[in-house]
Write a protein that holds these residues in place. Sequence first.
Motif, PDB file in Angstrom:
ATOM      1  N   LEU A 158       0.835  -1.207   0.000  1.00 27.57           N
ATOM      2  CA  LEU A 158       0.000   0.000   0.000  1.00 27.57           C
ATOM      3  C   LEU A 158       0.870   1.257   0.000  1.00 27.57           C
ATOM      4  N   LYS A 175      -3.305   9.824   3.769  1.00 26.50           N
ATOM      5  CA  LYS A 175      -4.122   9.084   2.804  1.00 26.50           C
ATOM      6  C   LYS A 175      -3.924   7.570   2.910  1.00 26.50           C
ATOM      7  N   ILE A 176      -2.768   7.142   3.441  1.00 21.93           N
ATOM      8  CA  ILE A 176      -2.518   5.699   3.459  1.00 21.93           C
ATOM      9  C   ILE A 176      -2.206   5.164   4.857  1.00 21.93           C
ATOM     10  N   PRO A 179      -5.273   5.911   7.666  1.00 23.81           N
ATOM     11  CA  PRO A 179      -6.468   5.067   7.519  1.00 23.81           C
ATOM     12  C   PRO A 179      -6.172   3.572   7.665  1.00 23.81           C
ATOM     13  N   ALA A 180      -4.989   3.152   7.221  1.00 18.43           N
ATOM     14  CA  ALA A 180      -4.652   1.728   7.363  1.00 18.43           C
ATOM     15  C   ALA A 180      -4.511   1.360   8.833  1.00 18.43           C
ATOM     16  N   ARG A 254     -14.242   4.308   9.140  1.00 26.47           N
ATOM     17  CA  ARG A 254     -13.932   3.155   8.303  1.00 26.47           C
ATOM     18  C   ARG A 254     -15.211   2.351   8.080  1.00 26.47           C
ATOM     19  N   PRO A 255     -16.096   2.848   7.215  1.00 21.57           N
ATOM     20  CA  PRO A 255     -17.408   2.219   7.062  1.00 21.57           C
ATOM     21  C   PRO A 255     -17.337   0.779   6.542  1.00 21.57           C
ATOM     22  N   ALA A 256     -16.225   0.391   5.946  1.00 20.83           N
ATOM     23  CA  ALA A 256     -16.167  -0.932   5.321  1.00 20.83           C
ATOM     24  C   ALA A 256     -16.055  -2.067   6.328  1.00 20.83           C
TER      25      ALA A 256
END
Lengths: 257, 288
Positions: A158, A175-176, A179-180, A254-256
């Motif tokens: 990533l 951006k990475i 959130p990760a 983190r809706p996923a």
Amino acid sequence: MSGLSAIAKLRYAPAIVGIAALALALLVMEFLIRVDVLNRFIIPMPTQIFEAFERVIVEEDVPARFLLTTREAATAMALLTVTGVAIGALLHRVTILRLACETWIAAFASAPIVLMYPLFLVIFGRNSTTIIMMGFIAGLPPVILKTIEGLASTRRVLIDVGRSFNLTQRQLFWKILFPAALPTIFVGLRLGLIFALINIVGVEFLINFGGLGQLINDLAERYDLAGTYAAIVFVILVSVLFFALTERVERWLRPAD
Amino acid sequence: MVVASTARTDLSLQAKNADGILVVDDIVKQFPTPEGIITAVDHISFAVAPGEFFSVIGPSGCGKSTLFNVIGGLLDGYDGRVTVAGDIVRGPHASIGMVFQEESTFPWRTVSENVAFPLEIAGMSKRVRLDRARHFISLVGLDGFENRYPAELSGGMRQRVSMARTLASEPKILLMDEPFAALDEQTRLLLGDKVLQIQQQLKQTMLLITHNITEAVQLSDRILVMTYRPGKIKRVVDIDLPRPRTSEIVGSDAFGHYVAQIWSDLREEASRGLRDDESRTLHAGARR
Ligand SMILES: Nc1ncnc2c1ncn2[C@@H]1O[C@H](COP(=O)(O)OP(=O)(O)O)[C@@H](O)[C@H]1O
Ligand SMILES: [Mg+2]
């Protein structure tokens, strides 16, 4: 199809089973106390605790105390989130700092910080600030450590994707990496919340100032055991409130998952 | 007709003179390891023409990903030179888009948000970039999945999301490192068709890195076969199969002929790699 597997399919099944288990445990307690297996002068009967609720709420000013403890916990949490994540990100970025500090931060996490309350009393006085600062300091290590862990375990590929798109260091972080790392950071925040709340209520108890901890102290000294346990239930309520809140925020970010 | 060339001098010359949009010139990359220095890429040169589909094939561990990272500008400390449209590559280059071997979608972003990522970095407004993203999502055949999260998709779909994301940055050259290696053979053949379609539509220059012979022959205009340890050029094979192609070509005689030829080249290298692997495992066992 058996009745049990039908129940398991219901959406609220876990909540129902949880409540049923709790009710069962209370019933068993009640029974053991009534048949004198457990001493009723040390452990009050669940029915007595239930009866104590109304009295405690009306006579002991629980709503105001509940709000005070909640406000202290919220302030400590806000400080924790900003400072803990920032320190974690800094330590992740500067390897030498991380190698130098990680071990003693972990050691600090297991220290009985609550016993440092006289020092905090001297610095901040006998007020909410002392309580908030103790909660904040106690909750800091897990937030820092989990932030480092989350950032460091971001999958290499990533980061490579980010590099291949020529991201700046700042973009790469926001951006990475960030959130990760979020799911792990939230684990840290929930651990931090537990540590903070224990210390907040503990210090309220010890310095006999404001909130639910002081009430527990008062009621215990008056040997109002049923009232004491009823007050403890309100502390649990504060904790539940914050857990629900962190879950909300996490789902929003983190809706996923 | 099969045209093959083994002479390296010949290839370097070609690299220098070519009007190649991508020129890889005499790359050498070594890694220091506890067991000594490994030469992962050893004097590799080639040039890719605009619109060409070029593949690099070799057994695993021969240095393909190392070459991929050198060309993509993610790795430095090598000898030689990579140029894109005359520009020397010194770090990630806007003209090169990379698709990675590993799953690389962002799990916290929807398909749309994943594909729009490079456009977001470029500073496009949300409305414009989501609109553009839709075009590339449709190109890889994922219409209707715009608002899904990667976790809801199959491996093949996720790889297509990665590809669409890279295509959205409109690179002059699309560089792919075993993009379908984790997928089953049927899915891979069908995704190959998709790739052929996209290449035709965009006139996209592509460089594919693979260990799969069928895939290489199905898609490529030229295939570079690498040796194992050190990773040198063994041969460059021109694939003279008609275009437009589909996976149906896999059944043809000419196809079988190319596969057999490349396998005879690879066989020796692959078995060397395998022996190496086994002896390493043995030593590791003995040490324990
Ligand atoms: N960062 C590294 N450090 C040391 N050795 C490496 C590194 N990256 C790759 N190698 C070695 O270089 C060789 C080629 O690796 P790689 O390019 O990943 O091969 P492939 O992609 O063809 O399977 C392998 O032997 C691998 O062990
Ligand atoms: Mg590889």
